[in-house]
Design an enzyme around this catalytic site. Sequence first.
Site, PDB file in Angstrom:
ATOM      1  N   GLU A 282       0.818  -1.214   0.000  1.00  0.00           N
ATOM      2  CA  GLU A 282       0.000   0.000   0.000  1.00  0.00           C
ATOM      3  C   GLU A 282       0.850   1.262   0.000  1.00  0.00           C
ATOM      4  O   GLU A 282       0.500   2.255  -0.634  1.00  0.00           O
ATOM      5  CB  GLU A 282      -0.951   0.005   1.203  1.00  0.00           C
ATOM      6  CG  GLU A 282      -2.043  -1.065   1.149  1.00  0.00           C
ATOM      7  CD  GLU A 282      -2.949  -0.917  -0.067  1.00  0.00           C
ATOM      8  OE1 GLU A 282      -3.085   0.213  -0.571  1.00  0.00           O
ATOM      9  OE2 GLU A 282      -3.515  -1.930  -0.501  1.00  0.00           O
TER      10      GLU A 282
ATOM     11  N   CYS B 128     -13.563   2.234 -15.537  1.00  0.00           N
ATOM     12  CA  CYS B 128     -13.911   3.645 -15.299  1.00  0.00           C
ATOM     13  C   CYS B 128     -12.633   4.477 -15.339  1.00  0.00           C
ATOM     14  O   CYS B 128     -12.248   5.133 -14.380  1.00  0.00           O
ATOM     15  CB  CYS B 128     -14.605   3.779 -13.947  1.00  0.00           C
ATOM     16  SG  CYS B 128     -15.459   5.345 -13.691  1.00  0.00           S
TER      17      CYS B 128
ATOM     18  N   CYS C  89     -17.656   2.246 -20.649  1.00  0.00           N
ATOM     19  CA  CYS C  89     -18.912   2.192 -19.892  1.00  0.00           C
ATOM     20  C   CYS C  89     -19.802   1.008 -20.298  1.00  0.00           C
ATOM     21  O   CYS C  89     -20.592   0.517 -19.488  1.00  0.00           O
ATOM     22  CB  CYS C  89     -19.680   3.502 -20.065  1.00  0.00           C
ATOM     23  SG  CYS C  89     -18.785   4.952 -19.450  1.00  0.00           S
TER      24      CYS C  89
ATOM     25  N   CYS D 175     -19.271  -1.756 -17.962  1.00  0.00           N
ATOM     26  CA  CYS D 175     -19.311  -1.439 -16.533  1.00  0.00           C
ATOM     27  C   CYS D 175     -20.577  -1.997 -15.888  1.00  0.00           C
ATOM     28  O   CYS D 175     -21.687  -1.767 -16.380  1.00  0.00           O
ATOM     29  CB  CYS D 175     -19.249   0.069 -16.320  1.00  0.00           C
ATOM     30  SG  CYS D 175     -19.247   0.524 -14.575  1.00  0.00           S
TER      31      CYS D 175
ATOM     32  N   CYS E   6     -25.585   4.769 -13.411  1.00  0.00           N
ATOM     33  CA  CYS E   6     -24.493   5.745 -13.286  1.00  0.00           C
ATOM     34  C   CYS E   6     -24.942   7.115 -13.790  1.00  0.00           C
ATOM     35  O   CYS E   6     -25.387   7.259 -14.924  1.00  0.00           O
ATOM     36  CB  CYS E   6     -23.270   5.283 -14.076  1.00  0.00           C
ATOM     37  SG  CYS E   6     -21.894   6.461 -14.034  1.00  0.00           S
TER      38      CYS E   6
END
Length: 358
Positions: free
Chosen positions: A43, A198, A205, A208, A214
């Site tokens: 991370e 995205c 899209c 998606c 959305c």
Amino acid sequence: MLGLDESIKDWFASQVSVWQLKNGRHDLPWQKTRDPYKIWVSEVMLQQTQVKTVIPYYLKFLKKFPSIRSLAEADLDSVLVIWSGLGYYSRARNLHQAARTINTRYSGRFPSDFESIVGLRGIGKSTAGAILVFAFNERFSILDANVKRVVTRFFYNVLDVGATHSINQLWSLVDDLVPSEGIVEYTQGLMDLGAGICKPSAPICELCPLNKHCYAYARGLFDVNQKPKSRQKSVVTKNYLVFKRGAHIILQKGSSSGIWPDLLNFPECTNDQLIKLPFLLQQNKFQFGEISQLPALTHELTHLKIAIRAFLIEISSSRRPRLINNSAWIHMSDLDNHPIPKVVRKIIALVARRKSSV
DNA sequence: AACGCGGGGAT
DNA sequence: ATCCCAGCGTT
């Protein structure tokens, strides 16, 4: 609270999770473990750094420092060596410092509560959330660039994007969206969607799982994210001195107040010193050949552009000039064992190219 | 809340 | 050249 409908929240999380299990990423190196130490390292490396870039550094780092204790007991130098080329070197410093904090404050065991984790150097709210999700399966939210983009586009209508508190709005929204089950695949799914579907430009899209509801997709909105006003980078000019003796060059440890503290770089000099350089070298009984200028080079940092003039000085004597402190002869094939920023490699590549062309 | 951090890759 | 990236620390 933004007054979200419970049914849309459930739908959102379900769509993301189901999509992730089928279409998301499952083979990233840090997905093969639940060790909080390894998750933590990943991370931190992934802060402002792309996945593809991080992978080789992550593997090298864990091989060299397989545990919190091994990291805590290591010299900062050896940590910076592994970090060399990854950039944002304060992350390595913070990682090292935090490992020592964990050793002393938590007996070498990575803490499992939010307050303790976020209290460690280099760990903010998002990184703490990611560690809690992936290492401890706890219900926490993250807000990285991927999540920010996906959520902003989908929930554009419930956000006041132009507001100064928009980042706080986003946090309260993602906090509100945390599902009661399947937090790992949900969190991973948000990032995978942001990275693969995205995308900032040319989002896919049609593929998606969220497109049905959305907001941005329905309105044909392309870029709903605020673009930060691009500031002009200031430019500084630096003279680097490349003392070369055979396959060795002189590198100097950077001061803690300059750029790249604790990393090795070429000695610098002012324009005045540059003019007097032959005299200064002779004064030090330093035997040198011709001084030649390497091709001009610019190196861009986050908020600064460095125009570099590098001068190659061939040395015949084996001594080191006294006027260069904290320096050493380094063999050019041994650079991997020293902490150096990428610009040093760039310049050494120029030196090598010159040699071969002559 | 805005800004600095003093990188690096992709386009 | 410009944009973007699994953000954090400081003021």
